[in-house]
Design a protein around this motif. Sequence first.
Motif: not given
Length: 109
Positions: A9-20
């Motif tokens: 879940n942390s990896l998913a949140r990190t990816l989402d936070s960097h996605s446009r």
Amino acid sequence: MEETWKIINSLARTLDSHSRLHGEQRWLVQVVKLQEEAGEVAEAAIGALGENPRKGFSHSWDDVRKEACDVAVTALVLLARMGGDPRWFFEEHLRATFARDGKGVTGAS
């Protein structure tokens, strides 16, 4: 298993936070990433067998294991990025798969 899902879940949140991108576009990018990782595990298996004439024995079976782990992590991150409860969804699917296909299985090979 609890720590595993915290990491996923942390990896998913990190990816989402960097996605446009948003919503289904983010999911699609993760699906493409999953396919990329599947290609890498295939490349490693070919390399472990020495079947690429240009590269020879370029990988070990441990490389194949690592790439398979990348595939698994990427797939679980996809579930997490899609929302809902990814752990519940995965475990329910695993139970259904076992009920359908796992009868008579006594242990891992």
